[in-house]
Design a protein around this motif. Structure first.
Motif, PDB file in Angstrom:
ATOM      1  N   UNK A   1       6.482  26.369  15.107  1.00 19.89           N
ATOM      2  CA  UNK A   1       6.577  26.153  13.666  1.00 19.89           C
ATOM      3  C   UNK A   1       5.313  25.452  13.147  1.00 19.89           C
ATOM      4  N   UNK A   2       4.951  25.771  11.909  1.00 16.01           N
ATOM      5  CA  UNK A   2       3.784  25.162  11.307  1.00 16.01           C
ATOM      6  C   UNK A   2       2.484  25.594  11.941  1.00 16.01           C
ATOM      7  N   UNK A   3       2.465  26.787  12.544  1.00 16.66           N
ATOM      8  CA  UNK A   3       1.254  27.268  13.212  1.00 16.66           C
ATOM      9  C   UNK A   3       0.849  28.614  12.610  1.00 16.66           C
TER      10      UNK A   3
ATOM     11  N   UNK B   1      13.344  32.808  12.016  1.00 12.14           N
ATOM     12  CA  UNK B   1      13.157  32.814  10.557  1.00 12.14           C
ATOM     13  C   UNK B   1      12.423  31.559  10.107  1.00 12.14           C
ATOM     14  N   UNK B   2      12.850  30.408  10.624  1.00 10.17           N
ATOM     15  CA  UNK B   2      12.232  29.137  10.240  1.00 10.17           C
ATOM     16  C   UNK B   2      10.782  29.081  10.710  1.00 10.17           C
ATOM     17  N   UNK B   3      10.533  29.548  11.929  1.00 17.06           N
ATOM     18  CA  UNK B   3       9.169  29.543  12.455  1.00 17.06           C
ATOM     19  C   UNK B   3       8.254  30.422  11.614  1.00 17.06           C
ATOM     20  N   UNK B   4       8.735  31.590  11.234  1.00 14.88           N
ATOM     21  CA  UNK B   4       7.929  32.492  10.411  1.00 14.88           C
ATOM     22  C   UNK B   4       7.687  31.905   9.024  1.00 14.88           C
ATOM     23  N   UNK B   5       8.718  31.284   8.454  1.00 17.69           N
ATOM     24  CA  UNK B   5       8.591  30.735   7.097  1.00 17.69           C
ATOM     25  C   UNK B   5       7.602  29.575   7.039  1.00 17.69           C
ATOM     26  N   UNK B   6       7.517  28.788   8.108  1.00 16.25           N
ATOM     27  CA  UNK B   6       6.660  27.604   8.100  1.00 16.25           C
ATOM     28  C   UNK B   6       5.271  27.855   8.653  1.00 16.25           C
ATOM     29  N   UNK B   7       4.993  29.060   9.127  1.00 14.63           N
ATOM     30  CA  UNK B   7       3.705  29.358   9.742  1.00 14.63           C
ATOM     31  C   UNK B   7       2.828  30.202   8.820  1.00 14.63           C
TER      32      UNK B   7
END
Length: 348
Positions: free
Chosen positions: A126-128, A279-285
């Motif tokens: 996340x965030x990457x 989903x969360x990883x994609x949204x924050x990256x």
């Protein structure tokens, strides 16, 4: 899951070392064809007569670290709060006072360490970047690799030492990938490594099949046409010029069990949570962007007859999307229900 080579601090494969005998024994030579049936393992983002763009080895399993790290961090935070509350507010008999000193001294560092461990897992995904693409140009014979830190490696295809890579993880055992090494001028020392192909689950023979798919594109005179025919009825990853949508996050999380619907149902909890974590990883990256010089070196002919991107995919059907969606809802609902039941039991 198998996250070999991935870390939010950009830890890589072991480098500045000599090639091993095993790597030499399992080498894939650029001019050598394979008799295995070609398979792309849902690895292609886009295709044309100039280049093929591939996903990284961590893209297929993205989301697992996100939800696992969140659970570890949340549980450890809750335990840490209980330890602190007990130390300051819980009543104790005089002969039990020593326990309230042991708890923060012994248990609090452990739980806080677990909070950090959970955060570390979350930050691997996340965030990457949403993914780390690789672009292989059959005309210029250059390979461009988007590194974890956002820089780009460019290396000639013919200079790569390609071999069968292995990794071990507690949950998956031994996994395999098509490992590419950039060698020093001595032809023996590994300076940088990356994975051209990966599948989970898979066997060593799986990389023979991926090599049988990839090698003709770069080597055969009609490689663009052959690869186009292989992919035109397949599925390309919806990452060209966009982030992966929530529907594909669900479909991709369950895709490797597509031939076994009963397994999708049986393992709906971990893979439903993986879909949500994805989903969360994609949204924050962030979306990776190739530098201008790389784009200039990879021009597509407007009349190219062998162009394919995700827009050329057929629609996701019942078994590709809707059934995995039901499994996701069932898995997440079951997980939440268990957590709520545990809290209610503790309250009683």
């Amino acid at each position: 899951m198998d996250y070999a080579g991935l870390d939010y601090r950009n830890i890589r494969y072991p480098v500045d070392r000599p090639l091993t005998d095993e790597e030499r024994a399992h080498r894939y030579r650029q001019k050598a064809t394979s008799n295995a049936p070609p398979m792309d393992f849902l690895s292609v983002i886009s295709l044309n007569s100039s280049y093929i763009e591939l996903v990284d080895r961590w893209y297929p399993i993205k989301g697992f670290n996100a939800w696992l790290g969140a659970c570890i961090a949340a549980l450890s935070t809750a335990i840490s709060c209980v330890v602190v509350w007990a130390f300051f507010y819980a009543p104790a008999e005089p002969d039990e006072q020593w326990m309230f000193w042991v708890m923060p001294i012994v248990f609090l560092p452990i739980t806080l360490g677990m909070v950090w461990g959970g955060w570390w897992l979350i930050r691997t995904e996340c965030g990457r970047w949403t993914h780390y693409p690789m672009r292989l140009n059959r005309k210029s014979r250059q390979v461009h690799v988007f590194r974890q830190d956002g820089t780009v490696l460019t290396v000639p295809w013919d200079d790569l030492f390609i071999t069968l890579g292995t990794a071990r993880a507690p949950l998956t055992g031994t996994t395999y990938d098509l490992r590419a090494h950039v060698l020093d001028a001595d032809g023996k020392t590994v300076r940088e490594s990356f994975s051209l192909g990966y599948t989970f689950p898979g066997k060593a023979e799986s990389m023979d099949k991926f090599w049988a798919f990839l090698q003709p594109y770069m080597e055969a005179p009609d490689g663009d046409e052959r690869t186009y025919k292989h992919l035109e009825d397949g599925m390309l990853m919806p990452l060209d010029g966009r982030k992966e949508g929530w529907r594909w996050s669900i479909a991709r999380a369950f895709a490797f069990m597509g031939h076994w619907p009963w397994m999708q149902l049986l393992f709906c909890v971990p893979f439903g949570l993986t879909a949500v974590g994805r989903m969360f990883a994609m949204a924050t990256s962030k979306q990776p962007q190739w530098p201008a010089d790389i784009e200039a070196a990879n021009v597509i002919d407007p009349d190219d007859p062998y162009q394919l991107i995700w827009r050329d995919n057929g629609p996701l059907g019942w078994w590709e999307l809707w059934y995995p969606m039901i499994c996701t809802l069932l898995g997440v609902g079951t997980f939440v229900g268990v957590i709520v039941a545990m809290f209610l039991t503790m309250g009683d």
